[in-house]
Design an enzyme around this catalytic site. Structure first.
Site, mmCIF file in Angstrom:
data_model
loop_
_atom_site.group_PDB
_atom_site.id
_atom_site.type_symbol
_atom_site.label_atom_id
_atom_site.label_comp_id
_atom_site.label_asym_id
_atom_site.label_seq_id
_atom_site.Cartn_x
_atom_site.Cartn_y
_atom_site.Cartn_z
ATOM 1 C CB THR A 1 -0.949 0.005 1.209
ATOM 2 O OG1 THR A 1 -1.732 -1.198 1.201
ATOM 3 C CG2 THR A 1 -1.879 1.202 1.168
ATOM 4 C CG ASP B 1 -3.995 -3.306 -3.380
ATOM 5 O OD1 ASP B 1 -3.020 -4.082 -3.497
ATOM 6 O OD2 ASP B 1 -4.440 -2.934 -2.276
ATOM 7 C CD GLU B 2 -4.986 -7.579 -1.803
ATOM 8 O OE1 GLU B 2 -4.512 -8.636 -2.248
ATOM 9 O OE2 GLU B 2 -4.824 -7.202 -0.630
ATOM 10 C CD GLN C 1 -0.965 -12.216 0.967
ATOM 11 O OE1 GLN C 1 -1.743 -11.845 1.844
ATOM 12 N NE2 GLN C 1 0.041 -11.457 0.555
#
Length: 670
Positions: free
Chosen positions: A30, A212-213, A243
């Site tokens: 982040t 993100d992700e 993840q």
């Protein structure tokens, strides 16, 4: 950009080509994203309004906004576009949805509303598997499969029924001027595919896209990213295939590798330094995840020190496991002088929380359940709020669709579909359309009469509510007129369930009273309804600030961190889950275990019960295979040996430690 390690700084400064940042757990991703936004604006001169950042949750988007705001001047920070995928899609539909035949003010149907629509489409007989069909339709949408393609590719009776319902469901949504959650991304992709000039306009607007992700993206989200960035690929994708734990939701970790196929000049930077956990915790995480095949090789390391060994403990039952964890939290907290919020209990399934809630309550330990259903998401609360929303805003089609048949008024799906078409043609809301004489040309007299009767009742009640000074009295009168309590009892499977739902309604009435009475002047119904729409978000924010032990699922824990973590239920058929074992999908369960381990900063305890109740019978369990995959030298087996069961005497000793700690604290306070 002080304080960045060399890999983080390289990721921030790499702006001339597409970039994939492989960011391990706790590696500061982040920070990299927010620093890169500041770099793009401050050093590269990209106007803030042309920078878009997307992630998967409102919480993550809010955190990103707050961090960027500390790095940029106020005007620039306000011009950024930081949101979830679905919020970005909603913005695109608001701007250009008319190209697909949607008028302004279209409504968004949530999961519950979608299920109601499907039940209506299925007719009086209903379907035994509406939830499974809804999930199948959702997966088709996430995979960019249109209804006709779904029907053509259906290879069994279930898929054929689902595909036929998919086609009717989309027709119904369009007639309602409504979209569902999946449409918020699917429809913008359709817009970009079908309208080259629109695609070019959006590509000119999005000068740099940060995602993100990325391992959690599905096919339709991947396509949206490709369409927005165009062939030049001005984007930064941040993710970690280790993840990826949302395959059941359509996530495709292979999307990380696809980027290298679709963008030949993409750069890859790995963030492997972990700033969260001790060396032992990371060694265990690395050893565990090393048993999975990998898209990319990486190895987390930490400079914060070795730390203590991971504790592994076997208890006789789920109740003993919960008692042990509660005693350990109590003892450690009083020895260390820390906060309750430093502790988290992570489990595979929500049902596991009950024993821990009981044990924590008995020891007067405060706790919160993260990720559980919100009070305002309960069906009965949503029903009442939908009625109130319709009273203060007759154009709220979502509220209309929820209450028009709650309680049932024999207004079927076909009637509502024709009403939706008529309302769209007339450019008015569905409630207003229900009262128009022209509707008689579309509907049978009885259907037309039922709609007109409902519209007349709403209008009459809205006039009474408009001047009322007591929102509680208005709501109570409304519930009486629709005989809602009796309908709850008639539709419930057992009286106790109906009473619980009615008690929830009573609690809502108390909340309405408190809101109406707060402040210098009494609040009217419209203001109360506006406040209530914000309450779910505000409640969750307050919950996060509470000093309490966190109980949560492993899925919900992703992205969080705690000084002390208890991973419980480390048993075969729990973690890994029985369905994953049957489907030979152990890899995702191992990733889920990896996520849990990497939530811990300083201490990690892994526990399991040797016996657990299933279907009312106490069954002997097997320890999770994942325990055998951890390095022996980094584990401490409580009870003295691998597989040894902690006896009652040891549990009592742990409890006595907790009491001793409490006495010591009280003595210090004297």
């Amino acid at each position: 950009m002080t304080g960045l390690n060399p890999q983080q700084q390289a990721a921030v400064e790499q702006c001339d080509t597409p970039l994939l940042v492989l960011a391990g757990a706790g590696s500061g991703k982040t920070r990299v994203i927010t620093q890169k936004i500041a770099h793009l604006v401050g050093r590269r001169g990209v106007p803030a309004r042309h920078i878009f950042a997307v992630t998967f949750t409102n919480k993550a988007a809010q955190e990103m906004k707050q961090r960027v705001a500390r790095l940029l001047p106020g005007d620039a920070a306000r011009q950024l576009h930081v949101s979830t995928f679905h919020t970005l899609g909603l913005r695109m539909l608001h701007e250009d949805g008319a190209r697909l035949g949607y008028r302004r003010g279209f409504t968004i149907m949530d999961t519950t509303d979608s299920l109601v629509a499907m039940k209506e489409l299925a007719g009086d007989g209903g379907l035994a598997d509406e939830e499974a069909i809804r999930w199948r339709i959702s997966r088709w949408k996430n995979d960019l499969v249109q209804p006709e393609q779904a029907l053509h590719g259906a290879d069994d009776d279930f898929e054929q029924r689902a595909a036929r319902l998919y086609a009717r469901y989309q027709t119904l949504l369009h007639a309602y001027n409504a979209v569902d959650f999946d449409d918020l991304i699917l429809l913008p992709v359709r817009l970009l595919c079908d309208c080259p000039e629109l695609e070019e306009r959006w590509q000119n607007r999005v000068r740099h896209l940060l995602v993100d992700e990325y391992q959690d993206t599905n096919a339709v989200q991947y396509e949206l990213v490709k369409r927005l960035v165009g062939r030049f690929g001005a984007f930064t994708a941040v993710g970690d295939d280790d993840q990826s734990v949302y395959a059941w939701r359509g996530a495709r970790p292979e999307n990380l590798a696809r980027l290298q196929d679709d963008f030949a000049n993409i750069k890859l930077i790995k963030l492997e330094q972990n700033y969260r956990s001790t060396g032992r915790i990371l060694r265990c995480a690395n050893r565990l995840i090393g048993n999975n095949p990998h898209l990319f090789e990486k190895r987390l390391w930490s400079a914060v020190g070795e730390g203590g060994k991971l504790r592994v403990v076997a208890l006789r039952s789920a109740e003993d496991e919960a008692d042990y964890v509660a005693a350990e939290i109590l003892s450690h907290r009083y020895r260390s002088g820390g906060r309750w919020r430093d502790y988290a209990v992570l489990y595979r399934g929500n049902f596991q929380s009950r024993a821990f809630e009981k044990a924590l309550r008995e020891k007067q330990i405060p706790y919160v359940i993260n990720g559980g259903p919100s009070f305002y998401e309960r069906a009965e609360i949503r029903d009442v709020l939908a009625y109130l929303r319709l009273l203060v805003n007759p154009d709220d089609d979502t509220a209309f669709l929820r209450v028009v048949n709650t309680p049932r008024r024999e207004i079927g799906a076909t009637t509502l579909e024709k009403l939706g078409h008529y309302a769209r043609e007339r450019q008015i809301g569905m409630l207003a359309a229900s009262a128009e004489l022209g509707l008689a040309e579309r509907l049978q007299p009885r259907a037309r009469e039922r709609l007109a009767r409902f519209a007349e009742w709403v209008a009459r009640f809205a006039r009474r509510a408009d001047g009322a000074s007591d929102p509680v009295a208005v709501t109570t009168e409304l519930l009486d007129e629709i005989n809602y309590e009796a309908w709850l009892r008639d539709s419930a499977q057992e009286p106790r369930a109906a009473q619980k739902r009615w008690d929830n309604v009573a609690e809502l009435l108390e909340s309405i009273g408190r809101i109406a009475a707060a402040g210098d002047q009494p609040r009217g119904l419209a203001e109360v309804v506006a406040k209530l729409t914000l309450f779910d978000i505000l409640d969750r924010q307050d919950e996060e600030e509470e000093d309490a032990v966190t109980l949560m699922t492993l899925h919900a824990s992703k992205g969080l961190e705690f000084p002390s973590v208890f991973m419980v239920g480390m048993e075969e058929e729990l973690l890994p889950h029985r369905s994953a074992i049957e489907e030979d999908n152990i890899e995702e369960e191992r990733r889920l275990c990896y996520v849990g381990i990497t939530r811990a900063q300083r201490q990690l305890t892994l526990s399991h019960a040797t016996r657990r109740k299933k279907y009312g019978e106490l069954i002997r369990t097997e320890p999770s295979r994942f325990l055998d995959e951890l390095p022996e030298d980094d584990l401490h087996w409580v009870g003295g040996r691998r597989g040894g069961e902690m006896d009652k005497a040891a549990q009592q000793e742990a409890g006595q430690h907790a009491i001793a700690g409490l006495r010591a604290m009280l003595k210090r306070g004297q």
